[in-house]
Design a protein around this motif. Sequence first.
Motif, PDB file in Angstrom:
ATOM      1  N   SER A 168       0.851  -1.150   0.005  1.00  0.00           N
ATOM      2  CA  SER A 168      -0.049   0.010   0.164  1.00  0.00           C
ATOM      3  C   SER A 168       0.782   1.142   0.231  1.00  0.00           C
ATOM      4  N   ILE A 169       1.983   1.285   0.700  1.00  0.00           N
ATOM      5  CA  ILE A 169       3.020   2.336   0.924  1.00  0.00           C
ATOM      6  C   ILE A 169       3.621   2.849  -0.353  1.00  0.00           C
ATOM      7  N   LYS A 170       3.996   1.688  -1.211  1.00  0.00           N
ATOM      8  CA  LYS A 170       4.459   1.597  -2.333  1.00  0.00           C
ATOM      9  C   LYS A 170       3.694   2.314  -3.201  1.00  0.00           C
ATOM     10  N   LYS A 171       2.230   1.900  -3.354  1.00  0.00           N
ATOM     11  CA  LYS A 171       1.376   2.511  -4.145  1.00  0.00           C
ATOM     12  C   LYS A 171       1.317   3.938  -4.090  1.00  0.00           C
ATOM     13  N   THR A 172       1.196   4.260  -2.964  1.00  0.00           N
ATOM     14  CA  THR A 172       1.046   5.832  -2.574  1.00  0.00           C
ATOM     15  C   THR A 172       1.996   6.642  -2.781  1.00  0.00           C
ATOM     16  N   SER A 173       3.329   6.029  -2.529  1.00  0.00           N
ATOM     17  CA  SER A 173       4.681   6.783  -2.380  1.00  0.00           C
ATOM     18  C   SER A 173       5.602   6.641  -3.653  1.00  0.00           C
ATOM     19  N   GLY A 174       5.308   5.677  -4.495  1.00  0.00           N
ATOM     20  CA  GLY A 174       6.327   5.483  -5.369  1.00  0.00           C
ATOM     21  C   GLY A 174       5.919   6.560  -6.638  1.00  0.00           C
ATOM     22  N   GLY A 175       7.227   6.879  -7.525  1.00  0.00           N
ATOM     23  CA  GLY A 175       7.104   7.720  -8.537  1.00  0.00           C
ATOM     24  C   GLY A 175       7.095   9.176  -8.185  1.00  0.00           C
ATOM     25  N   GLU A 176       6.152  10.124  -8.659  1.00  0.00           N
ATOM     26  CA  GLU A 176       6.278  11.367  -8.191  1.00  0.00           C
ATOM     27  C   GLU A 176       5.589  11.676  -6.734  1.00  0.00           C
ATOM     28  N   ILE A 177       5.875  13.099  -6.276  1.00  0.00           N
ATOM     29  CA  ILE A 177       5.353  13.144  -5.084  1.00  0.00           C
ATOM     30  C   ILE A 177       3.663  13.416  -5.413  1.00  0.00           C
ATOM     31  N   PRO A 178       3.094  12.678  -4.733  1.00  0.00           N
ATOM     32  CA  PRO A 178       1.428  12.868  -4.918  1.00  0.00           C
ATOM     33  C   PRO A 178       0.927  14.352  -4.725  1.00  0.00           C
ATOM     34  N   SER A 179       0.141  14.845  -5.312  1.00  0.00           N
ATOM     35  CA  SER A 179      -0.534  16.075  -5.114  1.00  0.00           C
ATOM     36  C   SER A 179      -1.923  16.141  -5.621  1.00  0.00           C
ATOM     37  N   TRP A 180      -2.667  17.245  -5.223  1.00  0.00           N
ATOM     38  CA  TRP A 180      -3.967  17.376  -5.622  1.00  0.00           C
ATOM     39  C   TRP A 180      -4.077  19.068  -5.665  1.00  0.00           C
ATOM     40  N   LYS A 181      -4.459  19.399  -6.874  1.00  0.00           N
ATOM     41  CA  LYS A 181      -4.766  20.973  -7.036  1.00  0.00           C
ATOM     42  C   LYS A 181      -3.247  21.670  -6.724  1.00  0.00           C
ATOM     43  N   GLY A 182      -2.160  20.861  -6.988  1.00  0.00           N
ATOM     44  CA  GLY A 182      -0.884  21.411  -6.713  1.00  0.00           C
ATOM     45  C   GLY A 182      -0.348  21.367  -5.504  1.00  0.00           C
ATOM     46  N   PHE A 183      -1.160  20.999  -4.643  1.00  0.00           N
ATOM     47  CA  PHE A 183      -0.492  20.978  -3.204  1.00  0.00           C
ATOM     48  C   PHE A 183       0.028  19.458  -3.089  1.00  0.00           C
ATOM     49  N   ARG A 184       1.163  19.302  -2.538  1.00  0.00           N
ATOM     50  CA  ARG A 184       2.024  18.040  -2.599  1.00  0.00           C
ATOM     51  C   ARG A 184       1.713  17.345  -0.829  1.00  0.00           C
ATOM     52  N   LEU A 185       1.265  16.290  -0.955  1.00  0.00           N
ATOM     53  CA  LEU A 185       1.240  15.514   0.340  1.00  0.00           C
ATOM     54  C   LEU A 185       2.111  14.378   0.567  1.00  0.00           C
ATOM     55  N   MET A 186       2.316  14.200   1.808  1.00  0.00           N
ATOM     56  CA  MET A 186       3.358  13.309   2.231  1.00  0.00           C
ATOM     57  C   MET A 186       2.753  11.836   2.800  1.00  0.00           C
ATOM     58  N   PRO A 187       2.921  10.726   2.023  1.00  0.00           N
ATOM     59  CA  PRO A 187       2.521   9.553   2.204  1.00  0.00           C
ATOM     60  C   PRO A 187       2.719   9.193   3.560  1.00  0.00           C
ATOM     61  N   PRO A 188       1.761   8.589   4.304  1.00  0.00           N
ATOM     62  CA  PRO A 188       0.516   8.091   4.188  1.00  0.00           C
ATOM     63  C   PRO A 188      -0.668   9.115   3.927  1.00  0.00           C
ATOM     64  N   PHE A 189      -0.315  10.463   3.771  1.00  0.00           N
ATOM     65  CA  PHE A 189      -1.400  11.301   3.440  1.00  0.00           C
ATOM     66  C   PHE A 189      -1.559  11.184   2.085  1.00  0.00           C
ATOM     67  N   THR A 190      -2.758  11.095   1.496  1.00  0.00           N
ATOM     68  CA  THR A 190      -2.910  10.856  -0.008  1.00  0.00           C
ATOM     69  C   THR A 190      -3.998  11.725  -0.625  1.00  0.00           C
ATOM     70  N   PRO A 191      -3.760  12.246  -1.867  1.00  0.00           N
ATOM     71  CA  PRO A 191      -4.728  13.049  -2.509  1.00  0.00           C
ATOM     72  C   PRO A 191      -6.302  12.245  -2.686  1.00  0.00           C
ATOM     73  N   GLU A 192      -6.137  11.143  -2.837  1.00  0.00           N
ATOM     74  CA  GLU A 192      -7.436  10.143  -2.887  1.00  0.00           C
ATOM     75  C   GLU A 192      -8.135  10.331  -1.705  1.00  0.00           C
ATOM     76  N   LEU A 193      -7.518  10.212  -0.556  1.00  0.00           N
ATOM     77  CA  LEU A 193      -8.458  10.528   0.752  1.00  0.00           C
ATOM     78  C   LEU A 193      -8.832  11.983   0.938  1.00  0.00           C
ATOM     79  N   ALA A 194      -7.893  13.019   0.660  1.00  0.00           N
ATOM     80  CA  ALA A 194      -8.512  14.285   0.611  1.00  0.00           C
ATOM     81  C   ALA A 194      -9.636  14.758  -0.258  1.00  0.00           C
ATOM     82  N   LYS A 195      -9.645  14.123  -1.291  1.00  0.00           N
ATOM     83  CA  LYS A 195     -10.463  14.490  -2.344  1.00  0.00           C
ATOM     84  C   LYS A 195     -11.835  13.706  -1.752  1.00  0.00           C
ATOM     85  N   TYR A 196     -11.705  12.722  -1.398  1.00  0.00           N
ATOM     86  CA  TYR A 196     -12.936  11.888  -0.845  1.00  0.00           C
ATOM     87  C   TYR A 196     -13.510  12.699   0.110  1.00  0.00           C
TER      88      TYR A 196
END
Length: 359
Positions: free
Chosen positions: A54-82
């Motif tokens: 799960s952590i690899k899925k949320t933290s691999g590749g580029e730093i995840p973001s939503w509306k340009g705001f970057r989030l540190m896993p395990p904080f995820t754009p998916e949860l914020a948007k939901y």
Amino acid sequence: MEAFCFADCTKSFFSSQLSKRTKNFNMESPLQKMLPSDLYKDVMELGGDFSEESIKKTSGGEIPSWKGFRLMPPFTPELAKYAYDNWSLKEGEVLLASYPKTGTNWMMAILRRLLYSDEEINLMKQLPLTMGVLESGSVKKFNIIDRLPIKRRMMGTHLPAELINLERLKKENAKVVYVMRNPKDQLVSFYHFAKKLVSKNPAIGRFINDGWEAYLALKGSVQRLKCLRVLPSGTLPGEWYPHHLLSWYKHKDDKNFYFIYYEDLKKDFKKELRKLAKFLGMDITEEKVSEIEEKCSFGNMKQEISSYSNDMKMFQTVNLRKGEVGDWKNYFTVAQSERVDAKIKDCLGSTDVTFTYCL
């Protein structure tokens, strides 16, 4: 390079706790006695949220973001948007908003003592860490939260105000508490937080092992903080704590919002606690004020670490250090201090935010 270090740090920090927590859940735990069997089973299944996969899925590749705001896993754009689109606290319930290392842990403890019974506090201590953080975990947790035997819920977030559905919160008449701390002590606290992560993953050492000067990277701008390149937390590129604060402070005159300084709590805990209780619509006795002051003292909070579930225990251990005001003077040079002052003035100079740097 940034994404690689970011993912490795996050994976090592959390996945080492999974086997411990799964083992704890598989035994007859205190939590099992507190919840109905179907609800307990659903809580157990949240253990996968901290799995290595799960952590690899949320933290691999580029730093995840939503509306340009970057989030540190395990904080995820998916949860914020939901949460933005589908979920909200209800009337009188509380959202604790903060930037990391500004007093979140302390204020969370204070609010729990105000809002919860002893039974509810013991329940929250046994739940997975993600249950108390809006933007962390899996979507499944929101259904679980709605079924918990807690009369007045509270949720924490490090998201900026732009990523919270404030109109829905205000329509529901929920409460927002934002805790503020002077940025110099925040920087020192974040520095030590990152140093503790080194034991979980040596990769982060390249940002910390060169010492305080390298961490601050003040040769150019305080916005180039190396810790922010590893641990972005609800910020746009180039932004840090004062920008996060400003996103919330725009709502300071709203009746549903309350802003409290960490240093004011340190200076006169009882006075500030009474003001906070009044904002929450609570009558509080002097006996209760004294009890919360004792229960939420730094020493008592350290003693209580052993009473938490495994991932909460780890979280408390990493976060509790000194809890002092003015520790920054042991780290900052005059030039560094003046540069931070200038950056804070640039960002917050048009507001009435006034930080206390010494008591």
